[in-house]
Scaffold this motif. Structure first.
Motif, mmCIF file in Angstrom:
data_model
loop_
_atom_site.group_PDB
_atom_site.id
_atom_site.type_symbol
_atom_site.label_atom_id
_atom_site.label_comp_id
_atom_site.label_asym_id
_atom_site.label_seq_id
_atom_site.Cartn_x
_atom_site.Cartn_y
_atom_site.Cartn_z
ATOM 1 N N CYS A 45 0.829 -1.215 0.000
ATOM 2 C CA CYS A 45 0.000 0.000 0.000
ATOM 3 C C CYS A 45 0.864 1.266 0.000
ATOM 4 O O CYS A 45 0.776 2.089 0.915
ATOM 5 N N PRO A 46 1.691 1.434 -1.017
ATOM 6 C CA PRO A 46 2.598 2.589 -1.034
ATOM 7 C C PRO A 46 1.895 3.939 -1.023
ATOM 8 O O PRO A 46 2.385 4.893 -0.403
ATOM 9 N N LEU A 47 0.727 4.035 -1.664
ATOM 10 C CA LEU A 47 0.018 5.319 -1.689
ATOM 11 C C LEU A 47 -0.540 5.649 -0.305
ATOM 12 O O LEU A 47 -0.492 6.797 0.142
ATOM 13 N N GLY A 48 -1.060 4.638 0.375
ATOM 14 C CA GLY A 48 -1.618 4.857 1.705
ATOM 15 C C GLY A 48 -0.564 5.310 2.701
ATOM 16 O O GLY A 48 -0.746 6.295 3.419
ATOM 17 N N PHE A 49 0.549 4.603 2.739
ATOM 18 C CA PHE A 49 1.617 4.985 3.662
ATOM 19 C C PHE A 49 2.303 6.272 3.203
ATOM 20 O O PHE A 49 2.860 7.006 4.021
ATOM 21 N N GLY A 50 2.232 6.538 1.899
ATOM 22 C CA GLY A 50 2.754 7.811 1.407
ATOM 23 C C GLY A 50 1.991 8.990 1.984
ATOM 24 O O GLY A 50 2.566 10.049 2.246
ATOM 25 N N LEU A 51 0.685 8.809 2.206
ATOM 26 C CA LEU A 51 -0.121 9.862 2.817
ATOM 27 C C LEU A 51 0.326 10.127 4.254
ATOM 28 O O LEU A 51 0.370 11.278 4.710
ATOM 29 N N ILE A 52 0.652 9.056 4.974
ATOM 30 C CA ILE A 52 1.130 9.227 6.349
ATOM 31 C C ILE A 52 2.479 9.920 6.360
ATOM 32 O O ILE A 52 2.735 10.816 7.177
ATOM 33 N N GLN A 53 3.359 9.537 5.447
ATOM 34 C CA GLN A 53 4.665 10.193 5.360
ATOM 35 C C GLN A 53 4.503 11.678 5.060
ATOM 36 O O GLN A 53 5.170 12.527 5.667
ATOM 37 N N GLU A 54 3.602 11.992 4.155
ATOM 38 C CA GLU A 54 3.348 13.401 3.820
ATOM 39 C C GLU A 54 2.786 14.150 5.016
ATOM 40 O O GLU A 54 3.185 15.286 5.304
ATOM 41 N N GLU A 56 3.286 13.564 8.125
ATOM 42 C CA GLU A 56 4.302 13.730 9.155
ATOM 43 C C GLU A 56 5.558 14.440 8.646
ATOM 44 O O GLU A 56 6.561 14.507 9.356
ATOM 45 N N GLY A 57 5.511 14.952 7.422
ATOM 46 C CA GLY A 57 6.646 15.708 6.891
ATOM 47 C C GLY A 57 7.850 14.849 6.536
ATOM 48 O O GLY A 57 8.996 15.308 6.615
ATOM 49 N N ILE A 58 7.599 13.597 6.130
ATOM 50 C CA ILE A 58 8.685 12.685 5.754
ATOM 51 C C ILE A 58 8.824 12.676 4.238
ATOM 52 O O ILE A 58 7.884 12.341 3.515
ATOM 53 N N ASP A 59 9.991 13.047 3.744
ATOM 54 C CA ASP A 59 10.253 12.980 2.303
ATOM 55 C C ASP A 59 10.433 11.523 1.901
ATOM 56 O O ASP A 59 11.253 10.800 2.481
ATOM 57 N N HIS A 60 9.675 11.070 0.904
ATOM 58 C CA HIS A 60 9.680 9.642 0.548
ATOM 59 C C HIS A 60 11.043 9.173 0.064
ATOM 60 O O HIS A 60 11.481 8.056 0.397
ATOM 61 N N ASP A 61 11.723 9.980 -0.719
ATOM 62 C CA ASP A 61 13.040 9.580 -1.219
ATOM 63 C C ASP A 61 14.038 9.447 -0.071
ATOM 64 O O ASP A 61 14.835 8.491 -0.032
ATOM 65 N N ASP A 62 13.992 10.388 0.874
ATOM 66 C CA ASP A 62 14.860 10.295 2.049
ATOM 67 C C ASP A 62 14.522 9.066 2.876
ATOM 68 O O ASP A 62 15.404 8.410 3.442
ATOM 69 N N TYR A 63 13.229 8.758 2.950
ATOM 70 C CA TYR A 63 12.765 7.583 3.700
ATOM 71 C C TYR A 63 13.388 6.307 3.120
ATOM 72 O O TYR A 63 13.918 5.466 3.859
ATOM 73 N N LEU A 64 13.335 6.165 1.799
ATOM 74 C CA LEU A 64 13.890 4.971 1.155
ATOM 75 C C LEU A 64 15.402 4.892 1.330
ATOM 76 O O LEU A 64 15.964 3.818 1.588
ATOM 77 N N ILE A 128 3.353 4.760 11.923
ATOM 78 C CA ILE A 128 3.798 3.696 11.023
ATOM 79 C C ILE A 128 3.951 4.302 9.637
ATOM 80 O O ILE A 128 2.979 4.746 9.030
ATOM 81 N N TYR A 129 5.169 4.312 9.131
ATOM 82 C CA TYR A 129 5.454 4.972 7.855
ATOM 83 C C TYR A 129 5.446 4.015 6.672
ATOM 84 O O TYR A 129 5.442 4.458 5.519
ATOM 85 N N GLY A 130 5.458 2.724 6.921
ATOM 86 C CA GLY A 130 5.444 1.786 5.813
ATOM 87 C C GLY A 130 5.562 0.354 6.293
ATOM 88 O O GLY A 130 6.081 0.091 7.383
ATOM 89 N N VAL A 131 5.021 -0.583 5.484
ATOM 90 C CA VAL A 131 5.262 -2.009 5.709
ATOM 91 C C VAL A 131 5.834 -2.581 4.420
ATOM 92 O O VAL A 131 5.381 -2.247 3.314
#
Length: 415
Positions: A45-54, A56-64, A128-131
């Motif tokens: 569910c990358p789009l769903g967890f992407g919403l949580i990252q957004e 909480e101010g988490i940049d997805h590229d930095d997260y990876l 939870i930022y991702g599974v």
């Protein structure tokens, strides 16, 4: 609070993204011949967890970049399941290896979980930022979740507790995080006194968060409590420096806190006495303002009452209507009261608390029902950790209320 929350659709919940990754060339040079260097990586569910990252101010590229490192992949591919935590190389994220069934539970809860943390910005939930899943080519797949890390390396924890509200079977299988042993319920010999408004927030938010978990059928979660002593000194008990002996309890939290602030403002070495390890959040500052104002206006009882009511109203209004980028539960100043079990003597400590609700991955499925039946033969069915989500929620809330005590308990002690 957010006015509009985007819904996570059923199609988005089922969506996955798969990639093939490999160790860096630099890392491969130091591996024994024949070592597997390629891995299959899967995002759920990358789009769903992407919403949580957004949110909480988490940049997805930095997260990876943070979680997809040679060292992290090596640890995750070990395949160990249970109380196994890893921390990302940049210390931003806590990573826990899960069972496939726990991944399913997390995904089923995700839509309501996202709405909850979006609406209740003061939620005590560890975010939870991702599974994900990672599998060495030809090897065994490992499932894991990536969460916010409240155990930041700049903050030294004198004590760290994983508390479920039940002492049964909670003293064995201790784990370590950052060379700190994670203690359990049976090890807890502290009760805490925080500002009344902070206590009200903690209890109310715990209730709100537990209601969601109860409705989702989740149990076996914990309250993670980090305890940091203010002004720890060498030779003090367990790294904690008692500020009050058994014959001299604090008159009140407010007066002691005000005294601490005065000391901090006049001390040339602020690092040893300041109330925070880093900048305080807005709510704590408001509580401190209320302490100072009440002290200044103590000569006029009428003015003090007006000030007190105004401050309480303003702070409560801020709690219920404002959002904050700073997580509630971090850097809460408190008085910790310890009763020595052998002698019954009391000691008081100036501490800063870090609290959060973690491990929200387990439902009350068949395995837990069988475990409940088995443990009920040995112990009282309501005293064990494996109970129905409704009972678990109620007991957990009672437990939080009992370790964060009202000031009246402190003031009524007899000596």
């Amino acid at each position: 609070m957010a006015k509009f929350t985007r819904m996570i659709t059923a199609m988005e919940l089922r969506a996955t993204v798969e990639n093939r990754i490999r160790y860096s060339t630099k890392h491969i040079k130091h591996l024994p011949p024949g070592t597997i260097t390629e891995f299959d990586w899967k995002d759920y569910c990358p789009l769903g967890f992407g919403l949580i990252q957004e949110l909480e101010g988490i940049d997805h590229d930095d997260y990876l970049l943070s979680i997809c490192t040679d060292e992290t992949i090596k640890k995750l591919s070990s395949g160990k399941i249970g109380n196994v935590f890893h921390i990302s190389n940049d210390n931003r994220f806590l990573i826990k290896i899960l069972r496939k069934s726990e991944i399913k539970v997390t995904l089923e809860m995700l839509p309501r979980y996202y709405r909850h943390i979006n609406y209740h910005r003061s939620s005590l939930f560890s975010r939870i930022y991702g599974v994900h899943a990672v599998k060495p080519v030809g090897g065994v797949k490992t499932y894991f979740a990536v969460m916010s890390n409240m155990l930041h390396p700049t903050v030294f924890m004198n004590k760290l507790y994983d508390l479920k509200g039940s002492p049964k079977g909670r003293s064995n299988k201790k784990i370590e995080v950052r060379n700190t042993t994670v203690l359990k319920d049976i090890d807890l010999d502290f009760s805490f006194y925080v500002d009344p408004l902070a206590r009200q927030r903690i209890i109310k938010q715990t209730k709100i968060d537990c209601e969601l978990l109860e409705e989702e059928g989740i149990m076996d979660y914990s309250l993670l409590v980090g305890l940091q002593s203010k002004g720890s000194c060498q030779g003090s008990l367990d790294g904690l420096n008692p500020v009050y002996g058994s014959c001299a309890p604090p008159c009140s939290f407010k007066s002691a806190s005000t005294k601490s602030m005065k000391t901090a403002s006049s001390s040339p070495d602020r690092s040893s006495v300041t109330m925070y390890s880093c900048s305080p959040d807005r709510d704590i500052v408001e509580c401190e303002k209320s302490m100072t104002i009440q002290s200044v206006t103590s000569n006029s009882s009428e003015t003090s009452q007006i000030n007190k009511k105004s401050i309480v109203a303003a702070t409560l209004s801020d709690f219920f209507h404002n959002s904050s980028n700073i997580s509630f539960g971090m850097k809460i100043p408190a008085k910790a009261r310890r009763v020595t079990r052998e002698t019954g003597e009391e000691e008081w400590y100036d501490v800063v608390l870090y609290i959060g609700i973690v491990d929200t991955f387990q439902d009350y499925g068949m395995k837990k029902r069988i475990e409940h039946c088995y443990k009920s033969i040995q112990h009282n069915s309501n005293s064990i950790s494996t109970v129905h989500p409704k009972i678990y929620s109620s007991r957990f809330q009672d437990f939080v209320s009992n370790i964060f005590l009202p000031h009246d308990d402190d003031l009524s002690l007899k000596y």
